[in-house]
Design an enzyme around this catalytic site. Sequence first.
Site, mmCIF file in Angstrom:
data_model
loop_
_atom_site.group_PDB
_atom_site.id
_atom_site.type_symbol
_atom_site.label_atom_id
_atom_site.label_comp_id
_atom_site.label_asym_id
_atom_site.label_seq_id
_atom_site.Cartn_x
_atom_site.Cartn_y
_atom_site.Cartn_z
ATOM 1 N N LYS A 139 0.147 -1.135 -0.142
ATOM 2 C CA LYS A 139 -0.513 -0.203 -0.041
ATOM 3 C C LYS A 139 0.991 1.001 -0.023
ATOM 4 C CE LYS A 139 -4.256 -1.981 2.389
ATOM 5 N NZ LYS A 139 -5.615 -1.346 3.037
ATOM 6 N N ASP B 90 -10.989 2.238 2.397
ATOM 7 C CA ASP B 90 -11.205 2.471 3.105
ATOM 8 C C ASP B 90 -11.781 3.830 3.936
ATOM 9 O OD1 ASP B 90 -9.281 0.202 3.258
ATOM 10 O OD2 ASP B 90 -8.008 0.630 3.921
HETATM 11 P P1 NAP Z 1 -0.395 -2.091 10.500
HETATM 12 O O1 NAP Z 1 -1.058 -1.189 9.893
HETATM 13 O O2 NAP Z 1 0.166 -3.152 11.131
HETATM 14 O O3 NAP Z 1 -1.397 -1.593 12.371
HETATM 15 C C1 NAP Z 1 -1.211 -2.477 13.475
HETATM 16 C C2 NAP Z 1 -1.773 -1.456 15.042
HETATM 17 O O4 NAP Z 1 -2.503 -2.416 15.720
HETATM 18 C C3 NAP Z 1 -0.972 -1.136 15.248
HETATM 19 O O5 NAP Z 1 -1.722 0.558 16.217
HETATM 20 C C4 NAP Z 1 -0.001 -1.357 16.934
HETATM 21 O O6 NAP Z 1 0.673 -0.907 17.367
HETATM 22 C C5 NAP Z 1 -1.655 -2.781 16.937
HETATM 23 N N1 NAP Z 1 -1.235 -3.509 17.788
HETATM 24 C C6 NAP Z 1 -0.902 -4.642 17.238
HETATM 25 N N2 NAP Z 1 -0.475 -5.491 18.451
HETATM 26 C C7 NAP Z 1 -0.231 -5.670 18.872
HETATM 27 C C8 NAP Z 1 -0.949 -5.520 20.801
HETATM 28 N N3 NAP Z 1 -0.815 -6.618 21.018
HETATM 29 N N4 NAP Z 1 -1.230 -4.533 21.742
HETATM 30 C C9 NAP Z 1 -1.582 -3.012 20.928
HETATM 31 N N5 NAP Z 1 -1.599 -3.276 20.108
HETATM 32 C C10 NAP Z 1 -1.440 -3.530 18.841
HETATM 33 O O7 NAP Z 1 -2.573 -3.209 10.831
HETATM 34 P P2 NAP Z 1 -3.868 -2.046 9.674
HETATM 35 O O8 NAP Z 1 -4.011 -2.398 8.041
HETATM 36 O O9 NAP Z 1 -4.053 -0.842 10.215
HETATM 37 O O10 NAP Z 1 -4.932 -3.487 10.241
HETATM 38 C C11 NAP Z 1 -5.297 -2.607 11.336
HETATM 39 C C12 NAP Z 1 -6.396 -4.255 11.641
HETATM 40 O O11 NAP Z 1 -7.418 -3.872 10.917
HETATM 41 C C13 NAP Z 1 -6.125 -6.052 11.115
HETATM 42 O O12 NAP Z 1 -6.481 -6.765 12.009
HETATM 43 C C14 NAP Z 1 -6.468 -5.709 10.032
HETATM 44 O O13 NAP Z 1 -6.907 -6.960 9.951
HETATM 45 C C15 NAP Z 1 -7.937 -4.998 10.000
HETATM 46 N N6 NAP Z 1 -8.441 -4.117 9.128
HETATM 47 C C16 NAP Z 1 -9.857 -4.528 8.467
HETATM 48 C C17 NAP Z 1 -10.217 -4.290 7.327
HETATM 49 C C18 NAP Z 1 -11.339 -4.815 6.459
HETATM 50 O O14 NAP Z 1 -11.665 -4.237 5.608
HETATM 51 N N7 NAP Z 1 -12.422 -4.883 7.597
HETATM 52 C C19 NAP Z 1 -9.281 -3.048 6.137
HETATM 53 C C20 NAP Z 1 -7.712 -3.043 6.920
HETATM 54 C C21 NAP Z 1 -7.461 -3.054 8.126
HETATM 55 P P3 NAP Z 1 1.752 -0.712 17.195
HETATM 56 O O15 NAP Z 1 1.732 0.564 17.139
HETATM 57 O O16 NAP Z 1 2.171 -0.608 18.431
HETATM 58 O O17 NAP Z 1 2.510 -1.934 17.012
#
Ligand code: NAP
Length: 287
Positions: free
Chosen positions: A73, A109
């Site tokens: 992305k 998004d």
């Molecule tokens: P990302 O950029 O990797 O961000 C992950 C986030 O989760 C960061 O803020 C991270 O915190 C936090 N995190 C991970 N492990 C953690 C833990 N053990 N304790 C506390 N915080 C934690 O991922 P993303 O693309 O934003 O996606 C995030 C979620 O949204 C995923 O589950 C994804 O499947 C979902 N999503 C869904 C859709 C949909 O269409 N429904 C679309 C996009 C994303 P740190 O900054 O501290 O690492």
Amino acid sequence: MRVNLENTTQKLCVIGDPVLHSKSPLIQNTMLEALGLDYIYLCQPVTPEDLPSFLRAAALLGYRGLNATMPHKQALLPLMDTLSEDARRFGAVNTVCIRGGKFLGYNTDGVGFLRALAENGTSPKGLRVTVFGAGGAAKAVALKLAQKGAARVTVCNRTAEKAAALCTLDEQGVLRSAGFDIETLRREAWQTDLLINCTSLGMHGTQGQFDDFSFLDELPAGTPVYDLIYAPPQTKLLAEAAKRGLPAYNGLGLLVHQAVCSLELFTQTSIDLALVKRALQGVLAGP
Ligand code: NAP
């Protein structure tokens, strides 16, 4: 799924690494079939090093567009000829249209989440929103809600610098950062009208899980709780919210609406939402 291929059939795909788990081909092909559009949507693994050459190949092969998931992305940004306002602000491209040999980058998004909210009768205007997480999804959701009139958006994240960095992108001045410890979450919760989990805590295949849900007890009665995760369909967070009588919504709404937004861009037509939602019913059931 049966797909009719004609000599005129237009090609679309999703790229990622990994990508074989993606629900986008299922959603897009179901919508295309329901709408009677002569397109096929494929699943295409692409490694980071192959991304530039894949784009050139896609243009040569006559692809009309593609969706991108991790890890492409951000890497797509400098490869685009033009960027939509949202793609530029969110620093990520999830939809690429290929027109006249040019690559047009979009991010659906933020708009997808707004449409999912609207479908449940919620407008962000004047709301105090708490967002968990500061990754790619949180950025799109928080900045879009700020742009659309939320009174305040508090970004609670484990890594403080990432929350602070996200807040610097806010042009409306309504984003503020906070920690992710339970005392902070409890304190923020009682001033929250809308709670959205944008972390991967509780997602299939990840280790992490919330270890304390007491912040849910502090939310005002009736506060909607959204989890962007859709696998599993009911995360522990959503189950705990429902147990407390709070409206709880998973990430399927965002998944479907961002896909509809992408399809509108690919085909340059407006989509009959009621029709595609009927077609998707049942197709998306299960984990
Ligand atoms: P990302 O950029 O990797 O961000 C992950 C986030 O989760 C960061 O803020 C991270 O915190 C936090 N995190 C991970 N492990 C953690 C833990 N053990 N304790 C506390 N915080 C934690 O991922 P993303 O693309 O934003 O996606 C995030 C979620 O949204 C995923 O589950 C994804 O499947 C979902 N999503 C869904 C859709 C949909 O269409 N429904 C679309 C996009 C994303 P740190 O900054 O501290 O690492």
